[in-house]
Structures are given as structure tokens and as C-alpha cells.
Design an enzyme around this catalytic site. Structure first.
Site, PDB file in Angstrom:
ATOM      1  N   GLU A 281     -15.945  71.744 -62.247  1.00 33.97           N
ATOM      2  CA  GLU A 281     -14.751  72.292 -61.446  1.00 33.97           C
ATOM      3  C   GLU A 281     -13.893  73.501 -62.053  1.00 33.97           C
ATOM      4  O   GLU A 281     -13.081  73.937 -61.546  1.00 33.97           O
ATOM      5  CB  GLU A 281     -13.716  71.066 -61.095  1.00 33.97           C
ATOM      6  CG  GLU A 281     -13.197  70.441 -62.334  1.00 33.97           C
ATOM      7  CD  GLU A 281     -12.400  69.164 -62.302  1.00 33.97           C
ATOM      8  OE1 GLU A 281     -11.557  69.385 -61.198  1.00 33.97           O
ATOM      9  OE2 GLU A 281     -12.582  68.238 -62.999  1.00 33.97           O
TER      10      GLU A 281
ATOM     11  N   ASP B 221     -28.122  73.351 -60.970  1.00 30.07           N
ATOM     12  CA  ASP B 221     -29.377  74.030 -60.708  1.00 30.07           C
ATOM     13  C   ASP B 221     -29.110  74.950 -59.379  1.00 30.07           C
ATOM     14  O   ASP B 221     -29.891  76.059 -59.415  1.00 30.07           O
ATOM     15  CB  ASP B 221     -30.307  72.918 -60.364  1.00 30.07           C
ATOM     16  CG  ASP B 221     -30.329  71.993 -61.474  1.00 30.07           C
ATOM     17  OD1 ASP B 221     -30.306  72.413 -62.483  1.00 30.07           O
ATOM     18  OD2 ASP B 221     -30.226  70.829 -61.384  1.00 30.07           O
TER      19      ASP B 221
HETATM   20  P1  AMP Z   1     -28.167  68.245 -62.986  1.00 27.21           P
HETATM   21  O1  AMP Z   1     -27.071  67.723 -61.922  1.00 27.21           O
HETATM   22  O2  AMP Z   1     -28.039  69.700 -63.002  1.00 27.21           O
HETATM   23  O3  AMP Z   1     -28.191  67.341 -64.271  1.00 27.21           O
HETATM   24  O4  AMP Z   1     -29.580  68.044 -62.276  1.00 27.21           O
HETATM   25  C1  AMP Z   1     -30.115  66.802 -61.828  1.00 27.21           C
HETATM   26  C2  AMP Z   1     -31.315  66.808 -61.359  1.00 27.21           C
HETATM   27  O5  AMP Z   1     -32.248  66.583 -62.504  1.00 27.21           O
HETATM   28  C3  AMP Z   1     -31.668  65.418 -60.714  1.00 27.21           C
HETATM   29  O6  AMP Z   1     -32.305  65.736 -59.230  1.00 27.21           O
HETATM   30  C4  AMP Z   1     -32.910  64.758 -61.381  1.00 27.21           C
HETATM   31  O7  AMP Z   1     -34.020  64.388 -60.783  1.00 27.21           O
HETATM   32  C5  AMP Z   1     -33.147  65.909 -62.586  1.00 27.21           C
HETATM   33  N1  AMP Z   1     -33.481  65.293 -63.846  1.00 27.21           N
HETATM   34  C6  AMP Z   1     -32.937  64.308 -64.556  1.00 27.21           C
HETATM   35  N2  AMP Z   1     -33.143  64.297 -65.604  1.00 27.21           N
HETATM   36  C7  AMP Z   1     -34.113  64.993 -65.732  1.00 27.21           C
HETATM   37  C8  AMP Z   1     -34.908  65.535 -67.108  1.00 27.21           C
HETATM   38  N3  AMP Z   1     -34.835  64.872 -68.226  1.00 27.21           N
HETATM   39  N4  AMP Z   1     -35.860  66.559 -67.035  1.00 27.21           N
HETATM   40  C9  AMP Z   1     -35.638  67.319 -65.854  1.00 27.21           C
HETATM   41  N5  AMP Z   1     -35.082  66.992 -64.766  1.00 27.21           N
HETATM   42  C10 AMP Z   1     -34.416  65.780 -64.706  1.00 27.21           C
END
Ligand code: AMP
Length: 302
Positions: A204, A234
Site C-alpha cells: 500500500e 506479479d
Molecule cells: P504473490 O501474492 O505475489 O506472493 O503471489 C501469489 C501467487 O504465487 C499465488 O497465486 C500462488 O499460487 C503462487 N505461489 C505461492 N507460493 C509459491 C511458490 N513457492 N513458488 C511459486 N509460486 C508460488
């Protein structure tokens, strides 16, 4: 120009004070690819299991995301369950089942090896390096990482940092990599480890970009309610890289606009669960919010 992303495509279950969303589309590379597809053609390299919903594959394809690099393997897709607290900045991972992602070993289709813009989403640094070994003279490579790899694969990460010109991480990751609490000091240290530039995402509080003597900062769009912060970082990266790829050249002016576009797309992502808001989002809405960012941050020289 086209943009290549390598990373996770997943099925998430999300819990927050706003409710629960079981078995929804997720994965860092998914958020990235969809965000970037508003700006430029995207090539996605990932692996899913046979349980991955066909209609989601069709939806990604309908967004002109090239799926020649999406492997469908026997077994189950990566499944992640996260729960947000009343303070949405705090999140617990309730479960992480790597499934087919466990043995993910990205091999780029021949047609992807000349792609000029490359994003290495959150996977083991060794695998990120493996992708770099396969691409030929890209114009820009950016990478993300996470606590798990900073703690568990530090030597691999250090080797990767020496090869990545642009690092995009959040503030906690910047602290862990550098050992510094202060973001300016953290960025300075990280720039000494290899990357020419670093973008630090601060939820935020917006984002700060450091490169040489340049510091550029953009606030987060002031929303009344953050519904689901999953994937905000992302989609920010997808907006940044997607816009830069659409320009074809990385200039200081393009970079600043790209950071605003990234912030705009991220601000929409958090308005609904999963990628729901991105399904209905239009380029016109993105442009309108971009202009709101301009007025939000504009002031006169005294
Ligand atoms: P963020 O909110 O940027 O942390 O991204 C979350 C996304 O990352 C979710 O949709 C998960 O499916 C994916 N995710 C969670 N843990 C992992 C991991 N260890 N490696 C790759 N992707 C992940």
C-alpha cells in the site's frame, strides 16, 4: 515486441476477511502473463497437472497468451492456500503442494529463444538461471524471488543476481537479501550484488525504483478497500514489463511510465479475488486510471 515469462501457474484457495475463494486460478506467472497481455504478446512457460481447468487454458489463450511452453503433465497442479488477516498486509501460507511443479525444469520452445523481453517469476534460482542459459541476447531480463529461496538457495540466488539487470522484489525480500532495514541502504547493497536496477514493491506504500543515482517513487493507488492482495506484485511486474516490451526500447522515460502502468494494473487486481478483476478490465480503464495517477502525483515547482 514479445515477452517471455517463466514461473508458476497454480490453483489457489484464498481466505480473507471478505470471504473464501476455493480452487481459483492463481500462480505468479499467470498473474504476470495476464497483466502483460494488456500491452504486448506474451509467451508463458510453466507446468500444470491434468486437473487444471480446461476453460482457464482457453481463457489464457483468448488473451493472446502463447501457450506452446505450457506443459500439461500427469498428476496434480501446484496448489497453494493462503489466508489474509484483518490487516491485509499479513498473510499465512496454510498449505503449499508443489505436485507437478516439484520436477519443473523449464525448456524453452525454439521459437522463444530470441524473445527480447524476459521475466523470471518466482521459481528456484537454479531454474531461473537455466532459462537464462537458453535465451539469446535479450534486450531486458527481470527477475523476482522470495523468502524461501533467499534463505534456502542463497548461493544460487547470488549467482543469478550477477546475471539479472533488473530485480523486482518486495520490501521484506529486499531486507532479507541485503540485511538492511532501510530501503535506500538495502537498494544500494543489492545494486552492489549485480543488478543495474532494482524495483522494491511496498504494497500500500507503492514502489521505489533505484538505478545508479536515480531514485523514482510512485504511490499505490488509494483504494477504499483492498479485497485480495494476491498477485499484486506479479501483476505490477506484468504491467511494467508488458509496457516496456510494447515500447520496444528501455529508456528512462519509458521506465517511469512502465512503473505507473504496473501500479495501475496492480491496483485493479486487488479489487476482487484471484484474477477476477482482470477478466473484465479494459485498456480504456487502465488509461483512465493512469491519468488519475498523473494528477495524484503532479505538483508545481515553487
Ligand atoms: P504473490 O501474492 O505475489 O506472493 O503471489 C501469489 C501467487 O504465487 C499465488 O497465486 C500462488 O499460487 C503462487 N505461489 C505461492 N507460493 C509459491 C511458490 N513457492 N513458488 C511459486 N509460486 C508460488
Amino acid at each position: 515486441m514479445s515477452l517471455l515469462v517463466v514461473g508458476s501457474v497454480a490453483i489457489d484457495t484464498l481466505e480473507s476477511p471478505h470471504g473464501k475463494a476455493p480452487d481459483v486460478l492463481g500462480g505468479a506467472a499467470t498473474y504476470f502473463a495476464v497483466a502483460a497481455s494488456f500491452f504486448t504478446p506474451v509467451q508463458l512457460v510453466a507446468v500444470v497437472g491434468e486437473d487444471f481447468p480446461k476453460h482457464e487454458i482457453e481463457w489464457l489463450r483468448s488473451r493472446k497468451i502463447d501457450l506452446a511452453g505450457l506443459e500439461i503433465q500427469k498428476g496434480k497442479s501446484l496448489r497453494w492456500t493462503g489466508r489474509y488477516h484483518e490487516d491485509m498486509n499479513v498473510r499465512d501460507t496454510l498449505s503449499f503442494e508443489a505436485n507437478v511443479f516439484e520436477s519443473f525444469s523449464p525448456d524453452l520452445p525454439a521459437a522463444y529463444r530470441d524473445t527480447p523481453f524476459v521475466f523470471l517469476a518466482n521459481i528456484a534460482p537454479k531454474l531461473q538461471a537455466r532459462v537464462l542459459d537458453q535465451v539469446k541476447s535479450p534486450k531486458l531480463v527481470a527477475a523476482d524471488t522470495m523468502n524461501f529461496y533467499i534463505e534456502g538457495a542463497r548461493a544460487d540466488l547470488d549467482a543469478l543476481l550477477r546475471r539479472v539487470p533488473l530485480l523486482m522484489i518486495n520490501d521484506e525480500e529486499a531486507r532479507m537479501i541485503s540485511g538492511e532495514r532501510n530501503m535506500v541502504l538495502a537498494a544500494r547493497k543489492i545494486l552492489g550484488m549485480g543488478p543495474k536496477s532494482v524495483m522494491i514493491k511496498r504494497g500500500e506504500y507503492g514502489v521505489i525504483y533505484f538505478s545508479g543515482d536515480t531514485i523514482f517513487s510512485v504511490p499505490a493507488y488509494p483504494l477504499e478497500q483492498v479485497f485480495d492482495p494476491t498477485g499484486a506484485g506479479d501483476t505490477f511486474a506484468g504491467g511494467v514489463m508488458g509496457y516496456l516490451a510494447s515500447c520496444g526500447a528501455v529508456t528512462p522515460a519509458n521506465l517511469r511510465k512502465a512503473i505507473v502502468y504496473g501500479s495501475v494494473v496492480a491496483s485493479f487486481t486487488v479489487e476482487q479475488f484471484s484474477l477476477e478483476r482482470l477478466r473484465t478490465l479494459t485498456r480504456e480503464e487502465i488509461e483512465a486510471r493512469y491519468r488519475q495517477f498523473v494528477s495524484l502525483t503532479s505538483f508545481d515547482v515553487p
